[in-house]
Design a protein around this motif. Sequence first.
Motif, PDB file in Angstrom:
ATOM      1  N   LYS A 152      30.983  40.929  37.091  1.00 33.04           N
ATOM      2  CA  LYS A 152      31.485  40.748  38.464  1.00 33.04           C
ATOM      3  C   LYS A 152      30.477  41.127  39.542  1.00 33.04           C
ATOM      4  O   LYS A 152      30.840  41.254  40.718  1.00 33.04           O
ATOM      5  CB  LYS A 152      32.797  41.512  38.676  1.00 33.04           C
ATOM      6  CG  LYS A 152      33.941  41.040  37.815  1.00 33.04           C
ATOM      7  CD  LYS A 152      35.234  41.782  38.112  1.00 33.04           C
ATOM      8  CE  LYS A 152      35.137  43.242  37.785  1.00 33.04           C
ATOM      9  NZ  LYS A 152      36.426  43.942  37.919  1.00 33.04           N
ATOM     10  N   VAL A 192      42.442  28.944  43.572  1.00 38.87           N
ATOM     11  CA  VAL A 192      41.250  29.464  44.240  1.00 38.87           C
ATOM     12  C   VAL A 192      40.877  28.582  45.434  1.00 38.87           C
ATOM     13  O   VAL A 192      40.492  29.084  46.499  1.00 38.87           O
ATOM     14  CB  VAL A 192      40.077  29.567  43.244  1.00 38.87           C
ATOM     15  CG1 VAL A 192      38.766  29.866  43.969  1.00 38.87           C
ATOM     16  CG2 VAL A 192      40.367  30.648  42.207  1.00 38.87           C
ATOM     17  N   GLU A 251      31.336  31.813  38.866  1.00 34.99           N
ATOM     18  CA  GLU A 251      31.587  31.407  40.248  1.00 34.99           C
ATOM     19  C   GLU A 251      30.245  31.158  40.932  1.00 34.99           C
ATOM     20  O   GLU A 251      29.314  31.959  40.792  1.00 34.99           O
ATOM     21  CB  GLU A 251      32.356  32.491  41.001  1.00 34.99           C
ATOM     22  CG  GLU A 251      33.741  32.783  40.440  1.00 34.99           C
ATOM     23  CD  GLU A 251      34.335  34.049  41.016  1.00 34.99           C
ATOM     24  OE1 GLU A 251      35.164  33.965  41.936  1.00 34.99           O
ATOM     25  OE2 GLU A 251      33.943  35.148  40.533  1.00 34.99           O
ATOM     26  N   GLN A 309      43.181  29.547  48.098  1.00 32.11           N
ATOM     27  CA  GLN A 309      42.820  30.859  48.629  1.00 32.11           C
ATOM     28  C   GLN A 309      41.756  30.748  49.721  1.00 32.11           C
ATOM     29  O   GLN A 309      41.881  31.354  50.799  1.00 32.11           O
ATOM     30  CB  GLN A 309      42.302  31.742  47.485  1.00 32.11           C
ATOM     31  CG  GLN A 309      41.796  33.104  47.926  1.00 32.11           C
ATOM     32  CD  GLN A 309      41.063  33.830  46.819  1.00 32.11           C
ATOM     33  OE1 GLN A 309      40.621  33.209  45.851  1.00 32.11           O
ATOM     34  NE2 GLN A 309      40.925  35.137  46.942  1.00 32.11           N
ATOM     35  N   TYR A 310      40.713  29.971  49.473  1.00 36.29           N
ATOM     36  CA  TYR A 310      39.624  29.878  50.448  1.00 36.29           C
ATOM     37  C   TYR A 310      39.971  28.975  51.629  1.00 36.29           C
ATOM     38  O   TYR A 310      39.402  29.135  52.716  1.00 36.29           O
ATOM     39  CB  TYR A 310      38.330  29.464  49.744  1.00 36.29           C
ATOM     40  CG  TYR A 310      37.689  30.647  49.057  1.00 36.29           C
ATOM     41  CD1 TYR A 310      36.786  31.461  49.722  1.00 36.29           C
ATOM     42  CD2 TYR A 310      38.036  30.985  47.750  1.00 36.29           C
ATOM     43  CE1 TYR A 310      36.216  32.562  49.103  1.00 36.29           C
ATOM     44  CE2 TYR A 310      37.484  32.092  47.119  1.00 36.29           C
ATOM     45  CZ  TYR A 310      36.574  32.884  47.807  1.00 36.29           C
ATOM     46  OH  TYR A 310      36.027  33.993  47.194  1.00 36.29           O
ATOM     47  N   ASP A 338      40.576  38.405  38.822  1.00 38.02           N
ATOM     48  CA  ASP A 338      39.471  38.985  38.041  1.00 38.02           C
ATOM     49  C   ASP A 338      40.003  39.593  36.751  1.00 38.02           C
ATOM     50  O   ASP A 338      39.489  39.318  35.657  1.00 38.02           O
ATOM     51  CB  ASP A 338      38.748  40.067  38.853  1.00 38.02           C
ATOM     52  CG  ASP A 338      37.809  39.491  39.894  1.00 38.02           C
ATOM     53  OD1 ASP A 338      37.579  38.264  39.885  1.00 38.02           O
ATOM     54  OD2 ASP A 338      37.309  40.270  40.728  1.00 38.02           O
ATOM     55  N   SER A 387      42.353  38.044  44.514  1.00 44.92           N
ATOM     56  CA  SER A 387      41.042  38.019  43.844  1.00 44.92           C
ATOM     57  C   SER A 387      40.959  39.086  42.770  1.00 44.92           C
ATOM     58  O   SER A 387      40.492  38.828  41.647  1.00 44.92           O
ATOM     59  CB  SER A 387      39.918  38.242  44.864  1.00 44.92           C
ATOM     60  OG  SER A 387      39.668  37.086  45.605  1.00 44.92           O
ATOM     61  N   ARG A 388      41.406  40.290  43.106  1.00 46.83           N
ATOM     62  CA  ARG A 388      41.344  41.394  42.142  1.00 46.83           C
ATOM     63  C   ARG A 388      42.220  41.096  40.927  1.00 46.83           C
ATOM     64  O   ARG A 388      41.824  41.317  39.782  1.00 46.83           O
ATOM     65  CB  ARG A 388      41.792  42.687  42.827  1.00 46.83           C
ATOM     66  CG  ARG A 388      41.562  43.941  42.001  1.00 46.83           C
ATOM     67  CD  ARG A 388      42.017  45.182  42.741  1.00 46.83           C
ATOM     68  NE  ARG A 388      41.261  45.375  43.967  1.00 46.83           N
ATOM     69  CZ  ARG A 388      41.791  45.392  45.183  1.00 46.83           C
ATOM     70  NH1 ARG A 388      43.076  45.203  45.354  1.00 46.83           N
ATOM     71  NH2 ARG A 388      41.040  45.582  46.237  1.00 46.83           N
TER      72      ARG A 388
END
Length: 692
Positions: free
Chosen positions: A167, A102, A276, A105-106, A58, A54-55
């Motif tokens: 963010k 993504v 998001e 990821q989830y 970003d 995630s970082r």
Amino acid sequence: MNSLNVLSNSLTHPLKTYINRELSLLEFNKRVLAQAKDTEYPLLERLNFLIIFSRNLDEFFEIRIASLMQQIEFSNHAKTRPDDLLMSDIVTTISKLAHEAVEEQYKILNYNVLPQLQGHGIHFIQHGDILQKHKEWIKEYFYNEVQPVVTPISLDPAHPFPRLVNKSLNFIVTLEGKDAFGRKIDLAIVPAPRSLPSLVKLPKSISGEAEHYILLSAIIQQHIHELFSGVTTTGCYQFRVTRNADLTVSEDVEDLAIALKDELSSRRFGRAVRLEVNKNCPANITDYLLGQFDLDPEQLYRIDGPLNLVRFISNLNLPDLRFTPFIQKLPKALYNKKSIFDVLKNEDVLLHHPFHSFAPVIKLLKDAAHDPHVLAIKQTLYRSGADSEIVQVLAEAARNGKEVTAVIELRARFDEESNIEVANVLQEAGAVVVYGIVGYKTHAKMILIVRREMDKIKRYVHLGTGNYHATNAKIYTDYGLLTSDTDICEDVHKIFQELTGMGKMVKLKKLFHAPFTLHSQLIELIENEIINSKAGKKAQIIIKVNALTEPQLIDALYKASQAGVQIDLIVRSICCLRPQVKGLSENIRVRSIVGRYLEHTRVYYFYHQGDSKLYCGSADWMGRNLFSRIETCFPIEDKKLRKKILEDGLNNYLQDNRRAWELQADGTWTQCSPSLGQPVYIAQEHLLNHTF
């Protein structure tokens, strides 16, 4: 799905000899994501890999995507170099792949990591998981901790859509009815307070023996109606906007620190590049938000879980589900030695972090700060917080009357504010602080200590591949060299003079330095291997860097491959070179190691007819490092230390068959696995178990 296959399907011309850097960086982030599925890692470390992903993503959007979007706005037909691909095609491809990543990821979070954590008695409560027994405690927490700091913002002509910080987590709330002033308001925005923890631990009286953590977002959603008394809340949806966070500072400024302070505030409110939202957010709300942020539908990401995942693990401390702590060692040369200066008079000392402790670097500075014979300390600082021990020691040395000079790179991305604070601390202590050369980031890692010995001046030096950051030295792999070699110390002295004064390019005896000699010297070393190979002699190159993008070096490696030079490249993240292409690069192998520690060493090895040349440096093989930064590259001349780096830092990683990924000719990355009957070999674990 492979990014290059997706892209080739969308283009009208064939892919060329260079892999696009943005796509390569996205592929690296996908390799990081893959670690979260690896059952050999402890559970919280797998969760941590999701957070690192995630970082990284970003920053990818804040810097790389923002840059592409900016260039597309100037020209719809803008192309990237050197792959010569349309930027609009790149952005479209990235959008498709990023959405897929993504979503993956989830899935890992919701169907793998979180259920397994529940099996260990650790529960994360989201809004839909709140039970009756939780509600009274949540209500009390909301009234005592959240409501006093939260600020609901209704949207009407007097309250336009607010400027929301990059963010930050926010809620958009749909409303019905009229407020106390008789206003009919349909929408409101509620920013989640950043001053509060994103995870709150429930007391044992409610959770029992298990560990229960509730998300701040769930607490706010549970009591969102309390913020709008008198009207009815009909919906509440999380959203988060990512903005362009790159900084642009003119070279004509009079004071770089003041200019950067002004720019830092704009970073929080740069142009939006990604939105998001919760997965259940209605289309009319997402359309409204996209319009507010001037984004297209493909820039919308529907998230099945917490949006602020980067802060998800911020206050968890569960050692049983972490890596077993590793006790760092000291090099044998420093065992039971009172003075590092005495050691360095007789031999060079090699530090290999994190397997070696960072303590010798701090001890060197501490000894210098208190040694009456030390006259001056000079150091470059790229990423060091004001509260770091190194900064405090430098400040103490200045107060003790030493001539302390700190070359601080204020523009180290996302550490600008911290570096300004470091500069202030050192200046207040009496140190001389300079900001390097305008237009060139100072990325070199150097310490120079000047000492009077027997009425003569003696210099001592530390050169490194990584930053002077004690925490990073525990999680990044890096090399550091401690030496009193006369020529190397004189070279470092000259570079400091170059950084703090003015004059012509300095001529160095042993070091290469960017932006002057490093690139040309690397080309020359490659060409020497080509000459040897063509003469029928053994020729070999091994390079370990974080990124390889510079076209001239890539072309030189292609040329070397065609001449028969055997080339191994260990590249952590971006690699624009395409290996294993017949007639172009069949003698080049590229691998990437992703594991417990972040690979950060930069090592360049050339066989050189058996009299090997091995260098460590601060520079990756990227145009920005070689032409737009101050970088150093230093030789390892001690044969034992050179052999040590070749064995531990290069060949060791070429043997890895578990954490290594190999780059194929078509641009795909394939994870290595042991052959049938072959034992598992993990390079980082070998070093952890190795006696230094």
